[in-house]
Design a protein around this motif. Structure first.
Motif, PDB file in Angstrom:
ATOM      1  N   LEU A 186     -11.034   2.816  -7.787  1.00 29.87           N
ATOM      2  CA  LEU A 186      -9.802   2.041  -7.768  1.00 29.87           C
ATOM      3  C   LEU A 186      -9.969   0.756  -8.583  1.00 29.87           C
ATOM      4  O   LEU A 186     -11.031   0.125  -8.562  1.00 29.87           O
ATOM      5  CB  LEU A 186      -9.434   1.683  -6.329  1.00 29.87           C
ATOM      6  CG  LEU A 186      -9.212   2.858  -5.376  1.00 29.87           C
ATOM      7  CD1 LEU A 186      -9.090   2.362  -3.945  1.00 29.87           C
ATOM      8  CD2 LEU A 186      -7.978   3.651  -5.774  1.00 29.87           C
ATOM      9  N   ASN A 187      -8.920   0.383  -9.288  1.00 30.74           N
ATOM     10  CA  ASN A 187      -8.919  -0.822 -10.109  1.00 30.74           C
ATOM     11  C   ASN A 187      -8.349  -1.996  -9.326  1.00 30.74           C
ATOM     12  O   ASN A 187      -7.314  -1.878  -8.673  1.00 30.74           O
ATOM     13  CB  ASN A 187      -8.079  -0.576 -11.374  1.00 30.74           C
ATOM     14  CG  ASN A 187      -8.074  -1.775 -12.308  1.00 30.74           C
ATOM     15  OD1 ASN A 187      -9.073  -2.469 -12.444  1.00 30.74           O
ATOM     16  ND2 ASN A 187      -6.948  -2.004 -12.953  1.00 30.74           N
ATOM     17  N   GLY A 188      -9.048  -3.133  -9.358  1.00 30.42           N
ATOM     18  CA  GLY A 188      -8.549  -4.338  -8.683  1.00 30.42           C
ATOM     19  C   GLY A 188      -8.482  -4.180  -7.182  1.00 30.42           C
ATOM     20  O   GLY A 188      -7.556  -4.672  -6.535  1.00 30.42           O
ATOM     21  N   ALA A 189      -9.459  -3.476  -6.618  1.00 30.98           N
ATOM     22  CA  ALA A 189      -9.418  -3.159  -5.191  1.00 30.98           C
ATOM     23  C   ALA A 189     -10.711  -3.590  -4.503  1.00 30.98           C
ATOM     24  O   ALA A 189     -11.767  -3.680  -5.124  1.00 30.98           O
ATOM     25  CB  ALA A 189      -9.202  -1.665  -4.994  1.00 30.98           C
ATOM     26  N   SER A 190     -10.629  -3.825  -3.205  1.00 32.59           N
ATOM     27  CA  SER A 190     -11.781  -4.231  -2.410  1.00 32.59           C
ATOM     28  C   SER A 190     -12.251  -3.095  -1.511  1.00 32.59           C
ATOM     29  O   SER A 190     -11.634  -2.020  -1.450  1.00 32.59           O
ATOM     30  CB  SER A 190     -11.427  -5.443  -1.542  1.00 32.59           C
ATOM     31  OG  SER A 190     -10.717  -5.034  -0.381  1.00 32.59           O
ATOM     32  N   HIS A 191     -13.325  -3.364  -0.765  1.00 29.39           N
ATOM     33  CA  HIS A 191     -13.867  -2.399   0.188  1.00 29.39           C
ATOM     34  C   HIS A 191     -12.808  -1.962   1.194  1.00 29.39           C
ATOM     35  O   HIS A 191     -12.884  -0.867   1.741  1.00 29.39           O
ATOM     36  CB  HIS A 191     -15.051  -3.056   0.913  1.00 29.39           C
ATOM     37  CG  HIS A 191     -15.734  -2.162   1.895  1.00 29.39           C
ATOM     38  ND1 HIS A 191     -16.479  -1.072   1.514  1.00 29.39           N
ATOM     39  CD2 HIS A 191     -15.790  -2.201   3.252  1.00 29.39           C
ATOM     40  CE1 HIS A 191     -16.971  -0.479   2.594  1.00 29.39           C
ATOM     41  NE2 HIS A 191     -16.567  -1.134   3.657  1.00 29.39           N
ATOM     42  N   PHE A 192     -11.835  -2.830   1.448  1.00 33.57           N
ATOM     43  CA  PHE A 192     -10.857  -2.570   2.505  1.00 33.57           C
ATOM     44  C   PHE A 192      -9.564  -1.941   1.996  1.00 33.57           C
ATOM     45  O   PHE A 192      -8.595  -1.828   2.748  1.00 33.57           O
ATOM     46  CB  PHE A 192     -10.568  -3.867   3.264  1.00 33.57           C
ATOM     47  CG  PHE A 192     -11.806  -4.454   3.883  1.00 33.57           C
ATOM     48  CD1 PHE A 192     -12.361  -3.902   5.025  1.00 33.57           C
ATOM     49  CD2 PHE A 192     -12.451  -5.535   3.289  1.00 33.57           C
ATOM     50  CE1 PHE A 192     -13.519  -4.414   5.587  1.00 33.57           C
ATOM     51  CE2 PHE A 192     -13.608  -6.057   3.843  1.00 33.57           C
ATOM     52  CZ  PHE A 192     -14.148  -5.496   4.999  1.00 33.57           C
ATOM     53  N   ALA A 193      -9.557  -1.500   0.747  1.00 30.12           N
ATOM     54  CA  ALA A 193      -8.362  -0.839   0.200  1.00 30.12           C
ATOM     55  C   ALA A 193      -7.894   0.330   1.064  1.00 30.12           C
ATOM     56  O   ALA A 193      -6.681   0.531   1.231  1.00 30.12           O
ATOM     57  CB  ALA A 193      -8.622  -0.383  -1.231  1.00 30.12           C
ATOM     58  N   PRO A 194      -8.804   1.131   1.654  1.00 32.32           N
ATOM     59  CA  PRO A 194      -8.339   2.268   2.471  1.00 32.32           C
ATOM     60  C   PRO A 194      -7.727   1.866   3.816  1.00 32.32           C
ATOM     61  O   PRO A 194      -7.253   2.742   4.544  1.00 32.32           O
ATOM     62  CB  PRO A 194      -9.618   3.091   2.697  1.00 32.32           C
ATOM     63  CG  PRO A 194     -10.539   2.680   1.591  1.00 32.32           C
ATOM     64  CD  PRO A 194     -10.255   1.234   1.388  1.00 32.32           C
ATOM     65  N   ASN A 195      -7.731   0.570   4.145  1.00 35.72           N
ATOM     66  CA  ASN A 195      -7.228   0.139   5.453  1.00 35.72           C
ATOM     67  C   ASN A 195      -5.743  -0.164   5.478  1.00 35.72           C
ATOM     68  O   ASN A 195      -5.200  -0.520   6.531  1.00 35.72           O
ATOM     69  CB  ASN A 195      -8.004  -1.087   5.962  1.00 35.72           C
ATOM     70  CG  ASN A 195      -9.451  -0.776   6.293  1.00 35.72           C
ATOM     71  OD1 ASN A 195     -10.297  -1.638   6.206  1.00 35.72           O
ATOM     72  ND2 ASN A 195      -9.738   0.473   6.670  1.00 35.72           N
ATOM     73  N   SER A 196      -5.085  -0.046   4.348  1.00 36.08           N
ATOM     74  CA  SER A 196      -3.624  -0.221   4.330  1.00 36.08           C
ATOM     75  C   SER A 196      -3.031   0.773   3.355  1.00 36.08           C
ATOM     76  O   SER A 196      -3.738   1.333   2.508  1.00 36.08           O
ATOM     77  CB  SER A 196      -3.252  -1.658   3.943  1.00 36.08           C
ATOM     78  OG  SER A 196      -3.813  -1.997   2.694  1.00 36.08           O
ATOM     79  N   SER A 197      -1.747   1.000   3.487  1.00 39.00           N
ATOM     80  CA  SER A 197      -1.063   2.012   2.693  1.00 39.00           C
ATOM     81  C   SER A 197      -1.382   1.845   1.210  1.00 39.00           C
ATOM     82  O   SER A 197      -1.196   0.769   0.635  1.00 39.00           O
ATOM     83  CB  SER A 197       0.452   1.889   2.931  1.00 39.00           C
ATOM     84  OG  SER A 197       1.126   2.890   2.216  1.00 39.00           O
ATOM     85  N   ASN A 198      -1.891   2.906   0.591  1.00 33.09           N
ATOM     86  CA  ASN A 198      -2.346   2.850  -0.793  1.00 33.09           C
ATOM     87  C   ASN A 198      -1.912   4.134  -1.487  1.00 33.09           C
ATOM     88  O   ASN A 198      -2.421   5.214  -1.176  1.00 33.09           O
ATOM     89  CB  ASN A 198      -3.867   2.676  -0.829  1.00 33.09           C
ATOM     90  CG  ASN A 198      -4.400   2.509  -2.238  1.00 33.09           C
ATOM     91  OD1 ASN A 198      -4.277   3.394  -3.074  1.00 33.09           O
ATOM     92  ND2 ASN A 198      -5.018   1.365  -2.498  1.00 33.09           N
ATOM     93  N   THR A 199      -0.993   4.003  -2.426  1.00 30.35           N
ATOM     94  CA  THR A 199      -0.409   5.180  -3.072  1.00 30.35           C
ATOM     95  C   THR A 199      -1.444   5.979  -3.848  1.00 30.35           C
ATOM     96  O   THR A 199      -1.426   7.219  -3.843  1.00 30.35           O
ATOM     97  CB  THR A 199       0.745   4.758  -3.996  1.00 30.35           C
ATOM     98  OG1 THR A 199       1.772   4.179  -3.199  1.00 30.35           O
ATOM     99  CG2 THR A 199       1.313   5.959  -4.747  1.00 30.35           C
ATOM    100  N   THR A 200      -2.375   5.293  -4.526  1.00 30.53           N
ATOM    101  CA  THR A 200      -3.369   6.015  -5.323  1.00 30.53           C
ATOM    102  C   THR A 200      -4.295   6.821  -4.432  1.00 30.53           C
ATOM    103  O   THR A 200      -4.593   7.999  -4.717  1.00 30.53           O
ATOM    104  CB  THR A 200      -4.175   5.026  -6.187  1.00 30.53           C
ATOM    105  OG1 THR A 200      -3.259   4.255  -6.975  1.00 30.53           O
ATOM    106  CG2 THR A 200      -5.127   5.766  -7.110  1.00 30.53           C
ATOM    107  N   ILE A 201      -4.756   6.217  -3.336  1.00 33.14           N
ATOM    108  CA  ILE A 201      -5.606   6.960  -2.398  1.00 33.14           C
ATOM    109  C   ILE A 201      -4.840   8.162  -1.847  1.00 33.14           C
ATOM    110  O   ILE A 201      -5.362   9.279  -1.788  1.00 33.14           O
ATOM    111  CB  ILE A 201      -6.081   6.046  -1.250  1.00 33.14           C
ATOM    112  CG1 ILE A 201      -7.082   5.019  -1.779  1.00 33.14           C
ATOM    113  CG2 ILE A 201      -6.698   6.869  -0.120  1.00 33.14           C
ATOM    114  CD1 ILE A 201      -7.504   3.987  -0.745  1.00 33.14           C
ATOM    115  N   ALA A 202      -3.598   7.935  -1.444  1.00 36.51           N
ATOM    116  CA  ALA A 202      -2.800   9.012  -0.852  1.00 36.51           C
ATOM    117  C   ALA A 202      -2.555  10.131  -1.860  1.00 36.51           C
ATOM    118  O   ALA A 202      -2.742  11.319  -1.554  1.00 36.51           O
ATOM    119  CB  ALA A 202      -1.475   8.470  -0.342  1.00 36.51           C
TER     120      ALA A 202
END
Length: 299
Positions: free
Chosen positions: A241-257
């Protein structure tokens, strides 16, 4: 699902779907668009589009059930999210573990987001919030066993089509789960942490999601070596992920989804309609720092 009427009749049951495939193969005909669902009885939902996999909700209405820690052994309970309908047969399932010090609330957004696309999703609490990856791996498997063998929702799940996901320590745990249970169809570690850097034993198609700004499980010492040390013969991918932290998966994230849905559909449901979002490999963008993987996929 948009099908010809005769295809709808053919796919009312698994046996009739398989019989239809046998007939098609027996007379030497390749699959036609109308016979696509007959070829793959695990397909669920309409043909995907970029908009449909980026949407906050997919085509299925979702219900949920709370599982008390007192009612289970081997893990800490959780929440099962599942498509409300019973008219589409069984669904593949995925168990998701939170990270170190985290509870299921930290990954709860993935429940309805994935379930609405046609999966049964079990977000779990762990025995303690301090459990290490090997323990979290065992707990993910215990949760899947509960879901498929004991849970009131077990009749809605195809026990042969299961996957695991997890954040941080839970991501490391998803690798441990795949290592110890090769029958799993998909694994998606999210900004994973694990002291074990090599995974030659894994036979499960694995999508590893890292974050370029991760200072807790830096990709250079976690996500990247995990990916590089998966078997080269495996269907595998690395999404940073670009411009993201370790905690990106802890809130709604379109790229992850978007890529999680595509990976789960492609490998749990064998749904090649989603191959288009994974191959050719996604290009760097505002949200993707880099993406590596093998294309075309083999399984």
């Amino acid at each position: 699902m948009h099908q010809h009427p005769h295809t709808q009749r053919r796919t009312r049951s698994l046996s009739s779907a398989l019989a239809a495939v046998a007939v098609l193969v027996g007379i030497g005909l390749g699959p036609t668009p109308g016979a696509h669902a007959a070829d793959n009885p695990y397909e669920r939902g309409p043909a995907p589009t970029n908009a449909s996999i980026e949407a906050v909700r997919g085509p299925y209405a979702v219900s949920q059930a709370t599982v008390s820690s007192l009612a289970v052994t081997g893990f800490g309970g959780g929440t099962i999210y599942y498509p409300t309908t019973t008219s589409d047969g069984t669904f593949g399932a995925v168990a998701i573990s939170p990270g170190y010090t985290g509870t299921q609330s930290s990954i709860a957004w993935l429940g309805p987001r994935l379930a609405s696309q046609g999966f049964v999703v079990f977000t779990i609490d762990t025995n303690t919030t301090l459990d290490q990856p090997d323990s979290r791996g065992r707990q993910l498997l215990a949760a899947l066993d509960y879901l498929t063998r004991v849970s009131p929702l077990r009749t809605r799940v195809d026990s042969t089509r299961l996957g695991v996901m997890g954040h941080s320590m839970g991501g490391g745990g998803s690798l441990e789960a795949a290592k110890s249970r090769p029958s799993l169809q998909a694994a998606i570690p999210l900004t994973p942490w694990n002291l074990d850097k090599t995974w030659p034993e894994i036979q499960t198609p694995t999508l590893i999601v890292g974050a370029d700004g991760d200072s807790i499980a830096p990709v250079s010492s976690h996500a990247e070596p995990f990916y590089e040390n998966l078997p080269s013969s495996l269907d595998r991918a690395y999404l940073e992920l670009n411009g993201a932290s370790h905690f990106a998966p802890n809130s709604s994230n379109t790229t992850i989804a978007k890529y999680s849905i595509s990976w789960l559909k492609r490998f749990i449901d064998n749904d090649t309609r989603y191959e288009q979002f994974l191959c050719p490999l996604p290009r760097p963008s505002l949200t993707i720092e880099e993406y590596r993987g093998n294309c075309p996929h083999q399984s």
